[in-house]
Write a protein that holds these residues in place. Structure first.
Motif, PDB file in Angstrom:
ATOM      1  N   GLY A 122      50.457  20.838  20.319  1.00 54.68           N
ATOM      2  CA  GLY A 122      49.393  20.816  19.138  1.00 54.68           C
ATOM      3  C   GLY A 122      48.607  19.743  18.946  1.00 54.68           C
ATOM      4  N   LEU A 154      45.603  17.604  19.410  1.00 56.19           N
ATOM      5  CA  LEU A 154      44.319  17.796  19.840  1.00 56.19           C
ATOM      6  C   LEU A 154      43.357  16.557  19.614  1.00 56.19           C
ATOM      7  N   SER A 186      44.941  15.935  14.144  1.00 56.09           N
ATOM      8  CA  SER A 186      46.045  16.846  14.388  1.00 56.09           C
ATOM      9  C   SER A 186      47.376  16.577  13.505  1.00 56.09           C
ATOM     10  N   ILE A 187      47.704  17.747  12.791  1.00 56.70           N
ATOM     11  CA  ILE A 187      49.179  17.427  12.207  1.00 56.70           C
ATOM     12  C   ILE A 187      50.043  17.093  13.485  1.00 56.70           C
ATOM     13  N   ASN A 239      49.714  20.589  25.375  1.00 59.61           N
ATOM     14  CA  ASN A 239      48.400  21.291  24.823  1.00 59.61           C
ATOM     15  C   ASN A 239      47.949  22.052  26.002  1.00 59.61           C
ATOM     16  N   THR A 240      47.061  22.925  25.650  1.00 60.94           N
ATOM     17  CA  THR A 240      46.243  24.036  26.745  1.00 60.94           C
ATOM     18  C   THR A 240      45.496  23.156  27.724  1.00 60.94           C
ATOM     19  N   ASP A 249      49.627  26.643  28.442  1.00 61.39           N
ATOM     20  CA  ASP A 249      49.131  27.335  27.378  1.00 61.39           C
ATOM     21  C   ASP A 249      50.358  28.079  26.738  1.00 61.39           C
ATOM     22  N   ALA A 250      50.500  27.983  25.529  1.00 63.49           N
ATOM     23  CA  ALA A 250      51.791  28.402  24.920  1.00 63.49           C
ATOM     24  C   ALA A 250      51.962  30.062  24.957  1.00 63.49           C
ATOM     25  N   SER A 271      52.937  23.482  16.946  1.00 63.33           N
ATOM     26  CA  SER A 271      51.803  23.413  15.718  1.00 63.33           C
ATOM     27  C   SER A 271      50.592  23.867  16.308  1.00 63.33           C
ATOM     28  N   ILE A 272      50.338  25.100  16.351  1.00 58.81           N
ATOM     29  CA  ILE A 272      49.446  25.953  17.113  1.00 58.81           C
ATOM     30  C   ILE A 272      49.037  26.984  16.317  1.00 58.81           C
ATOM     31  N   SER A 319      53.496  26.519   9.236  1.00 60.58           N
ATOM     32  CA  SER A 319      52.978  27.733   8.571  1.00 60.58           C
ATOM     33  C   SER A 319      52.016  27.325   7.425  1.00 60.58           C
ATOM     34  N   LYS A 330      50.865  34.233  10.346  1.00 62.79           N
ATOM     35  CA  LYS A 330      51.824  33.298   9.704  1.00 62.79           C
ATOM     36  C   LYS A 330      52.987  34.119   9.259  1.00 62.79           C
ATOM     37  N   PRO A 348      46.999  22.739   2.610  1.00 62.40           N
ATOM     38  CA  PRO A 348      45.681  22.651   3.460  1.00 62.40           C
ATOM     39  C   PRO A 348      45.377  21.359   3.677  1.00 62.40           C
ATOM     40  N   THR A 349      45.054  20.880   5.026  1.00 66.55           N
ATOM     41  CA  THR A 349      44.943  19.643   5.449  1.00 66.55           C
ATOM     42  C   THR A 349      43.403  19.780   6.359  1.00 66.55           C
ATOM     43  N   THR A 355      41.901  19.190   9.302  1.00 67.35           N
ATOM     44  CA  THR A 355      42.069  19.220  10.769  1.00 67.35           C
ATOM     45  C   THR A 355      40.954  20.046  11.405  1.00 67.35           C
ATOM     46  N   ALA A 390      41.700  22.972  13.130  1.00 71.56           N
ATOM     47  CA  ALA A 390      41.973  24.422  12.657  1.00 71.56           C
ATOM     48  C   ALA A 390      41.687  24.696  11.182  1.00 71.56           C
TER      49      ALA A 390
END
Ligand SMILES: NC(=O)c1ccc[n+]([C@@H]2O[C@H](COP(=O)([O-])OP(=O)(O)OC[C@H]3O[C@@H](n4cnc5c(N)ncnc54)[C@H](O)[C@@H]3O)[C@@H](O)[C@H]2O)c1
Length: 288
Positions: free
Chosen positions: A15, A17, A21-22, A41-42, A66-67, A94-95, A149, A167, A196-197, A199, A201
């Motif tokens: 995850g 990117l 990204s976290i 990552n993908t 791809d997860a 982390s997706i 989550s 989640k 909340p962060t 990023t 997403a």
């Protein structure tokens, strides 16, 4: 500052990117603490994002996966063990992604194909990662797996849409698989429920700036940053938390146990002279 908490451990980080990204921060901290890593990552994210730069910085490689694709995950675990020279000690999931959020579909007007995708990418992929790892016996005894989550799994948040359902499923998978993998191999599985962060997403969530401000005012310790989330992940990957499993761990400055704070109330009072006509929101969605 390094305490060598992960010295000699091997990890896979999903995850990362871009530097916001976290997962990016977690990878940097894990490396600093002495771990060797595989970054994944993908394939499309690897092409479009900055994932390769992170791998270079951490003296490692990216393996595209791809997860949601079990063949990709098989390849990822097998190659990771080859490259790192043994079984894996920790994994970060982390997706997250919701086509309904991206296309601004209202929660009462979901596209169900999109919902399938949301659940597959953001939750079922966690099961796929765990099931693949277990079938390959790819994780070391006392290994640690963490997924990220959000509190919308337990409480309703304006604008979080079908990601809330994803989640909730993600956290349930951590408990169900945590039982199995714990008994068999002492592998521990937890979710971290992060503030909340800012990023890629995070910023996709409707009203994200206001959510960030509201959470900051509500939390006695303020919002937790991505760097602080990385620190928390390191403790869970380390041997200092060997008996912590099947938990959803709030990392949110206290937000999840608050009802109302003085700071949030004062801000609310300032706006009271102005009636927001809350039954007639700008975008036409009543009770959003
Ligand atoms: N940002 C926040 O406010 C916040 C708060 C709580 C929890 N989280 C969670 O943290 C996690 C990481 O998100 P972030 O905020 O760092 O954003 P981000 O956009 O940087 O990371 C999301 C990652 O998911 C990856 N991804 C999407 N589909 C995938 C797939 N099929 N297979 C593999 N990877 C895929 C993306 O390429 C990206 O790297 C997510 O689970 C998110 O829900 C974020």
């Amino acid at each position: 500052m390094s305490n060598n908490l992960l010295k000699g451990k091997r990890g896979i980080i999903f995850g990362a990117l871009n530097p916001d990204s976290i997962a990016w921060k977690v990878a940097e901290r894990a490396y600093e603490e002495g771990a060797t890593l595989i970054i994944t990552n993908t394939p499309v994210a690897v092409r479009m994002g900055e994932t390769n730069d992170l791998a270079k910085k951490l003296n490692t490689v990216v393996i595209g996966a791809d997860a949601t694709n079990v063949d990709d995950l098989n390849n990822l675990f097998i190659k990771s063990m080859e490259i790192l020279g043994g079984k894996i000690d920790f994994v970060l999931h982390s997706i997250g992604m919701s086509p309904n959020v991206r296309k601004e579909r209202h929660y009462s007007d979901l596209d169900y194909n999109y919902l399938d995708k949301t659940l597959d990418v953001s939750a079922v992929s966690f099961h796929k990662v765990l099931q693949t790892a277990r079938k390959l016996d790819a994780l070391n005894e006392w290994g640690s797996v963490v997924a990220l989550s959000y509190v919308a799994a337990q409480r309703t948040f304006f604008g979080y849409n079908d990601m809330a359902d994803a989640k909730a499923l993600l956290e349930s998978i951590a408990r169900s698989f945590g039982y199995l993998y714990g008994r068999e191999r002492h592998v521990r599985i937890n979710t971290i429920s992060q503030s909340p962060t800012i990023t890629t997403a995070g910023s996709g969530v409707k009203g994200f700036d206001r959510l960030l401000d509201f959470a900051e005012r509500m939390s006695p310790l303020g919002n937790a940053t991505a760097e602080e989330c990385a620190d928390y992940c390191i403790t869970l990957f380390s041997d200092l938390t060997k008996k912590v499993t099947m938990q959803n761990l709030f990392h949110d400055g206290g937000f999840s146990n608050m009802g109302m704070s003085l700071r949030a109330l004062q801000q609310y009072e300032k706006g009271l002279h102005h009636n927001c006509n809350c039954d007639e929101p700008e975008d036409g969605h009543k009770y959003d």
